[in-house]
Scaffold this active site. Structure first.
Site, mmCIF file in Angstrom:
data_model
loop_
_atom_site.group_PDB
_atom_site.id
_atom_site.type_symbol
_atom_site.label_atom_id
_atom_site.label_comp_id
_atom_site.label_asym_id
_atom_site.label_seq_id
_atom_site.Cartn_x
_atom_site.Cartn_y
_atom_site.Cartn_z
ATOM 1 N N ARG A 144 3.685 -15.411 10.314
ATOM 2 C CA ARG A 144 2.627 -15.207 9.912
ATOM 3 C C ARG A 144 3.068 -16.562 8.469
ATOM 4 O O ARG A 144 2.124 -17.052 7.927
ATOM 5 C CB ARG A 144 1.759 -14.425 9.561
ATOM 6 N N ASN A 145 4.002 -15.436 7.534
ATOM 7 C CA ASN A 145 4.927 -15.929 6.687
ATOM 8 C C ASN A 145 4.995 -18.130 6.957
ATOM 9 O O ASN A 145 4.174 -18.790 5.985
ATOM 10 C CB ASN A 145 5.598 -15.233 5.583
ATOM 11 N N GLN A 174 3.843 -10.976 3.511
ATOM 12 C CA GLN A 174 4.579 -10.177 2.835
ATOM 13 C C GLN A 174 5.985 -11.325 2.152
ATOM 14 O O GLN A 174 5.781 -10.280 0.858
ATOM 15 C CB GLN A 174 4.990 -9.625 4.334
ATOM 16 N N ALA A 192 5.259 -9.313 16.574
ATOM 17 C CA ALA A 192 4.453 -8.224 16.885
ATOM 18 C C ALA A 192 3.412 -8.400 18.564
ATOM 19 O O ALA A 192 3.691 -7.679 19.693
ATOM 20 C CB ALA A 192 3.466 -7.382 16.352
ATOM 21 N N PHE A 223 0.928 -1.555 -0.063
ATOM 22 C CA PHE A 223 -0.102 0.133 0.279
ATOM 23 C C PHE A 223 1.020 1.186 0.155
ATOM 24 O O PHE A 223 0.090 2.975 0.408
ATOM 25 C CB PHE A 223 -0.617 0.283 1.133
ATOM 26 N N LYS A 253 13.901 -12.229 5.111
ATOM 27 C CA LYS A 253 13.324 -13.246 5.259
ATOM 28 C C LYS A 253 12.578 -13.732 4.730
ATOM 29 O O LYS A 253 11.873 -14.948 5.411
ATOM 30 C CB LYS A 253 13.676 -12.526 6.479
ATOM 31 N N LYS A 271 8.528 -4.227 5.419
ATOM 32 C CA LYS A 271 9.568 -4.998 5.239
ATOM 33 C C LYS A 271 8.913 -5.650 3.965
ATOM 34 O O LYS A 271 7.680 -6.687 3.960
ATOM 35 C CB LYS A 271 9.564 -6.514 6.254
ATOM 36 N N LYS A 281 -2.280 -9.421 6.213
ATOM 37 C CA LYS A 281 -1.532 -9.552 4.719
ATOM 38 C C LYS A 281 -0.013 -9.965 4.935
ATOM 39 O O LYS A 281 0.447 -9.286 5.591
ATOM 40 C CB LYS A 281 -1.348 -7.744 4.258
#
Ligand SMILES: NC(=O)C1=CN([C@@H]2O[C@H](COP(=O)(O)OP(=O)(O)OC[C@H]3O[C@@H](n4cnc5c(N)ncnc54)[C@H](O)[C@@H]3O)[C@@H](O)[C@H]2O)C=CC1
Ligand SMILES: O=C(CO)COP(=O)(O)O
Length: 311
Positions: free
Chosen positions: A221-222, A250, A106, A49, A157, A72, A248
């Site tokens: 999360r990835n 990344q 986070a 964004f 990463k 990132k 979202k």
């Protein structure tokens, strides 16, 4: 409030929209309204964004403001390359932009658990201001001048974390996962060496390098969505909607942006892990093909092109 915003809420004891100014405890949902009187602008949105955000802010901020990006990811550049998000911010808004990257999941930061981060800032004066702004008892800051390398580590990463998630989904065990993480680190170093020459090897040993790589490959999360991609057979897009509640991913878009550049420069075979992860995310390869793609990695075949460590 996004996960990273809640982390900053905890770290800085303040609430902010996109931008934060110490001691002002107000959330301002309007972007331009929040930014117009700010001396320091903190950018924390999914990287997809940022070009649109910059367009909205053009000419609406203080000319002597400074920025710091916690974002990132990259953006595709015209001519077949990639742009760093901090460079986009500086180019559009004509203000200096530092970066903050580190092993900073986070939710854990928000709980107040001890962690470290890296600020990359080419200007020593701003580096000190930003260190003082972010430093907290549980959030320890190291400032380095190697800003581009710090930012590139933070973006790359997330690609490696997708590979770690595929390995977890395939149940290949810890040795294979360690190999993927190590080869990922070597491709990160090679990428910086090729595209951002003059960077320092020591930057990879800061929180933005090896530490963020480890935390994301285990707790991010990835990794989680990539594991589910293997075990469920659903698409990444569907899993992102199902598992992340509006957040979202990344890693897959970053893999796509990196592949756009590598393909254009004829360098895909020098980065087989990044290339395979992109192809798996876009269904050009099956997750089980990952290992065959890295079996003959240049790390195992070539003399490594990185010059002697500049430690
Ligand atoms: N969450 C984490 O643990 C960490 C995140 N980061 C980085 O921080 C950046 C932001 O990540 P998160 O805070 O996790 O974001 P997120 O994935 O929680 O993103 C959600 C936020 O994005 C914004 N958004 C959603 N759709 C939008 C649209 N169409 N236009 C404009 N904005 C929209 C909204 O403000 C929303 O709250 C990313 O670059 C991420 O890599 C860095 C370290 C840790
Ligand atoms: O960047 C992160 C931790 O430092 C978060 O990684 P994920 O986006 O994979 O959760």
């Amino acid at each position: 409030m996004s996960r990273f915003q809640s982390f900053l809420h905890s770290t800085l004891s303040s609430v902010f929209g996109l931008f934060y100014w110490p001691l002002i405890r107000v959330a301002v949902p309007d972007l331009v309204e929040a930014a117009k009187n700010a001396d320091i602008l903190i950018f924390v949105v999914p990287h997809q964004f940022i070009p649109n955000f910059c367009k909205q802010l053009l000419g609406k901020i203080k000319p002597n403001a400074i920025a710091i990006s916690l974002i990132k990811g990259f953006d595709k550049a015209e001519g077949g390359g990639i742009d760093l998000i901090s460079h986009i911010i500086t180019r559009h808004l004509k203000i200096p932009c530092a970066v903050l990257m580190g092993a900073n999941l986070a939710n854990e930061v928000a709980e107040g658990n001890f962690c470290e981060t890296t600020i990359g800032c080419t200007d020593k004066k701003y580096g000190k201001v930003l260190r003082d702004l972010f430093q907290a008892n549980h959030f320890r800051v190291v400032v380095v001048e190697d800003a581009d390398a710090v930012e590139v580590c933070g973006a790359l990463k997330n690609i490696v974390a997708c590979g770690a998630g595929f390995v977890d989904g395939l149940k290949l065990g810890d040795n294979t996962k360690a190999a993927v993480i190590r080869l990922g680190l070597m491709e990160m170093i090679r990428f910086v060496d090729v595209f951002y020459p003059g960077s320092k090897l020591s930057t990879f040993f800061e929180s933005c390098g090896v530490a963020d790589l480890i935390t994301t490959c285990y707790g991010g999360r990835n990794r989680r969505v990539s594991e589910a991609f293997v075990t469920s057979g659903k698409t990444i897009e569907d899993l992102e909607k199902e598992m992340l509640n509006g957040q979202k991913l990344q890693g897959p878009p970053t893999a796509e942006e990196v592949n756009y550049m590598l393909k254009n420069k004829g360098l895909e075979d020098k980065f087989p892990l990044f290339t395979a992860i992109h192809k798996i995310c876009t269904n050009q390869l099956k997750p089980k093909d990952l290992i065959d793609c890295i079996r003959n990695h240049p790390e195992h075949m070539d003399t490594f092109i990185m010059p002697s460590p500049k430690l």
